[in-house]
Design a protein around this motif. Sequence first.
Motif, PDB file in Angstrom:
ATOM      1  N   ILE A   1      81.040 -41.480  11.008  1.00  0.00           N
ATOM      2  CA  ILE A   1      80.767 -41.911   9.637  1.00  0.00           C
ATOM      3  C   ILE A   1      81.988 -41.629   8.767  1.00  0.00           C
ATOM      4  O   ILE A   1      82.637 -40.584   8.911  1.00  0.00           O
ATOM      5  N   GLU A   2      82.295 -42.579   7.892  1.00  0.00           N
ATOM      6  CA  GLU A   2      83.402 -42.396   6.957  1.00  0.00           C
ATOM      7  C   GLU A   2      82.863 -42.055   5.568  1.00  0.00           C
ATOM      8  O   GLU A   2      81.997 -42.753   5.038  1.00  0.00           O
ATOM      9  N   ILE A   3      83.401 -40.991   4.995  1.00  0.00           N
ATOM     10  CA  ILE A   3      83.097 -40.597   3.620  1.00  0.00           C
ATOM     11  C   ILE A   3      84.335 -40.923   2.791  1.00  0.00           C
ATOM     12  O   ILE A   3      85.375 -40.269   2.930  1.00  0.00           O
ATOM     13  N   SER A   4      84.244 -41.931   1.954  1.00  0.00           N
ATOM     14  CA  SER A   4      85.430 -42.389   1.233  1.00  0.00           C
ATOM     15  C   SER A   4      85.179 -42.403  -0.268  1.00  0.00           C
ATOM     16  O   SER A   4      84.057 -42.223  -0.741  1.00  0.00           O
ATOM     17  N   THR A   5      86.250 -42.645  -0.983  1.00  0.00           N
ATOM     18  CA  THR A   5      86.174 -42.738  -2.445  1.00  0.00           C
ATOM     19  C   THR A   5      87.182 -43.776  -2.937  1.00  0.00           C
ATOM     20  O   THR A   5      87.827 -43.604  -3.960  1.00  0.00           O
ATOM     21  N   GLY A   6      87.309 -44.859  -2.174  1.00  0.00           N
ATOM     22  CA  GLY A   6      88.306 -45.868  -2.477  1.00  0.00           C
ATOM     23  C   GLY A   6      87.976 -46.728  -3.680  1.00  0.00           C
ATOM     24  O   GLY A   6      88.856 -47.162  -4.418  1.00  0.00           O
ATOM     25  N   THR A   7      86.673 -46.983  -3.883  1.00  0.00           N
ATOM     26  CA  THR A   7      86.226 -47.814  -5.010  1.00  0.00           C
ATOM     27  C   THR A   7      85.560 -46.963  -6.077  1.00  0.00           C
ATOM     28  O   THR A   7      85.857 -47.096  -7.266  1.00  0.00           O
ATOM     29  N   LEU A   8      84.649 -46.105  -5.647  1.00  0.00           N
ATOM     30  CA  LEU A   8      83.995 -45.176  -6.575  1.00  0.00           C
ATOM     31  C   LEU A   8      84.824 -43.903  -6.712  1.00  0.00           C
ATOM     32  O   LEU A   8      85.524 -43.505  -5.779  1.00  0.00           O
ATOM     33  N   ASN A   9      84.692 -43.271  -7.834  1.00  0.00           N
ATOM     34  CA  ASN A   9      85.320 -41.968  -8.030  1.00  0.00           C
ATOM     35  C   ASN A   9      84.283 -40.889  -7.733  1.00  0.00           C
ATOM     36  O   ASN A   9      83.620 -40.370  -8.634  1.00  0.00           O
TER      37      ASN A   9
ATOM     38  N   GLY B   1      92.643 -41.153  -1.366  1.00  0.00           N
ATOM     39  CA  GLY B   1      93.404 -42.176  -2.063  1.00  0.00           C
ATOM     40  C   GLY B   1      92.506 -43.297  -2.543  1.00  0.00           C
ATOM     41  O   GLY B   1      91.437 -43.543  -1.987  1.00  0.00           O
ATOM     42  N   SER B   2      92.965 -43.980  -3.578  1.00  0.00           N
ATOM     43  CA  SER B   2      92.185 -45.050  -4.196  1.00  0.00           C
ATOM     44  C   SER B   2      92.710 -46.423  -3.792  1.00  0.00           C
ATOM     45  O   SER B   2      93.902 -46.600  -3.533  1.00  0.00           O
ATOM     46  N   LYS B   3      91.792 -47.398  -3.765  1.00  0.00           N
ATOM     47  CA  LYS B   3      92.194 -48.782  -3.536  1.00  0.00           C
ATOM     48  C   LYS B   3      92.837 -49.392  -4.781  1.00  0.00           C
ATOM     49  O   LYS B   3      93.443 -50.454  -4.715  1.00  0.00           O
ATOM     50  N   ASP B   4      92.669 -48.728  -5.917  1.00  0.00           N
ATOM     51  CA  ASP B   4      93.264 -49.175  -7.169  1.00  0.00           C
ATOM     52  C   ASP B   4      94.698 -48.654  -7.239  1.00  0.00           C
ATOM     53  O   ASP B   4      94.926 -47.448  -7.356  1.00  0.00           O
ATOM     54  N   ALA B   5      95.666 -49.563  -7.161  1.00  0.00           N
ATOM     55  CA  ALA B   5      97.072 -49.162  -7.144  1.00  0.00           C
ATOM     56  C   ALA B   5      97.489 -48.449  -8.420  1.00  0.00           C
ATOM     57  O   ALA B   5      98.511 -47.757  -8.444  1.00  0.00           O
ATOM     58  N   ASN B   6      96.721 -48.623  -9.498  1.00  0.00           N
ATOM     59  CA  ASN B   6      97.044 -47.961 -10.759  1.00  0.00           C
ATOM     60  C   ASN B   6      96.500 -46.541 -10.834  1.00  0.00           C
ATOM     61  O   ASN B   6      96.813 -45.800 -11.760  1.00  0.00           O
ATOM     62  N   ASN B   7      95.672 -46.189  -9.862  1.00  0.00           N
ATOM     63  CA  ASN B   7      95.075 -44.856  -9.828  1.00  0.00           C
ATOM     64  C   ASN B   7      95.916 -43.978  -8.902  1.00  0.00           C
ATOM     65  O   ASN B   7      95.770 -44.003  -7.684  1.00  0.00           O
ATOM     66  N   THR B   8      96.832 -43.221  -9.473  1.00  0.00           N
ATOM     67  CA  THR B   8      97.754 -42.425  -8.676  1.00  0.00           C
ATOM     68  C   THR B   8      97.328 -40.965  -8.618  1.00  0.00           C
ATOM     69  O   THR B   8      96.636 -40.467  -9.509  1.00  0.00           O
ATOM     70  N   MET B   9      97.755 -40.285  -7.560  1.00  0.00           N
ATOM     71  CA  MET B   9      97.465 -38.866  -7.370  1.00  0.00           C
ATOM     72  C   MET B   9      98.777 -38.120  -7.205  1.00  0.00           C
ATOM     73  O   MET B   9      99.747 -38.653  -6.649  1.00  0.00           O
ATOM     74  N   SER B  10      98.799 -36.883  -7.640  1.00  0.00           N
ATOM     75  CA  SER B  10      99.980 -36.049  -7.424  1.00  0.00           C
ATOM     76  C   SER B  10     100.043 -35.641  -5.957  1.00  0.00           C
ATOM     77  O   SER B  10      99.033 -35.665  -5.237  1.00  0.00           O
ATOM     78  N   ILE B  11     101.226 -35.253  -5.516  1.00  0.00           N
ATOM     79  CA  ILE B  11     101.382 -34.777  -4.141  1.00  0.00           C
ATOM     80  C   ILE B  11     100.497 -33.560  -3.899  1.00  0.00           C
ATOM     81  O   ILE B  11      99.872 -33.423  -2.843  1.00  0.00           O
TER      82      ILE B  11
ATOM     83  N   GLY C   1      98.357 -52.940   2.371  1.00  0.00           N
ATOM     84  CA  GLY C   1      99.458 -52.004   2.248  1.00  0.00           C
ATOM     85  C   GLY C   1     100.042 -51.954   0.851  1.00  0.00           C
ATOM     86  O   GLY C   1     101.267 -51.895   0.683  1.00  0.00           O
ATOM     87  N   THR C   2      99.181 -51.946  -0.171  1.00  0.00           N
ATOM     88  CA  THR C   2      99.655 -52.009  -1.558  1.00  0.00           C
ATOM     89  C   THR C   2      98.989 -50.975  -2.469  1.00  0.00           C
ATOM     90  O   THR C   2      98.986 -51.134  -3.692  1.00  0.00           O
ATOM     91  N   SER C   3      98.426 -49.916  -1.912  1.00  0.00           N
ATOM     92  CA  SER C   3      97.840 -48.858  -2.731  1.00  0.00           C
ATOM     93  C   SER C   3      97.844 -47.563  -1.922  1.00  0.00           C
ATOM     94  O   SER C   3      98.270 -47.544  -0.766  1.00  0.00           O
TER      95      SER C   3
END
Length: 255
Positions: free
Chosen positions: A103-111, A135-145, A171-173
Amino acid sequence: MDFLNLPKRTKKNRIYGLTSIADFGIPIGQLQSILEDYSSFIDIAKIGIGTAYVTPNIKEKIALYKEHNIKPYFGGTLFEKCFYQKKISEYIATLHALGIEWIEISTGTLNIPLPERLSLIRQLKEEFHCIAEVGSKDANNTMSIADWKNELECLLNAGCEYVITEGRDSGTSGIYEKTGEIKSNLIQELIQDLDTKKIIFEAPTAKHQMYFINEIGPNVNLGNIKLQDVLILETERLGLRSETFFLEDLACKLP
């Protein structure tokens, strides 16, 4: 043919050096033909986005992957849809009924807050092999290292067997810029401090794949691989393409 000195590849059942393909709806007859030739190169099959919910003959497709010793699971978007509609219990029951063990637990669309994801993983690891995605599928939603490292470490410590770095099928987010360029500073920090055998880097294009192979070695875990690219990827891993030609010199990076 078996006379060249090539990088040593892990063999099935691999625990690293994984190739995880993305199945976005390939017909079962076509899939059967591909797996007859190339199943030895494939370890995991993500039935991508929410396609599993509407895939005809889904039971047969799952059985086909298992017959070829490939672990199938449903894409994180379907999990997030179920989470959003408060249907996780129905989702879990469906996975059990279909014989899905991952099972995959993700947060690509929802926060979905990290503590909530960690709680889910601690519960679900008793029933499934858990994979999480950072990581997010929204390319504008960036995270710090620092946030990338923290999430990866927390998810692994909670019981995930692998953690995926978001990259989308385009390959764009996530670990990539909007232009498709790799966030190399981020990757270098991650591979310096974390166990790369536990990370699956989404790498949908040959350019992305060869970057990770050259940086980490032939047995890097790669995801979002197109089925038609499986043989090419194995060729790249073995130093049989110009861009990875001298790979035998780098094989020691990852056993």
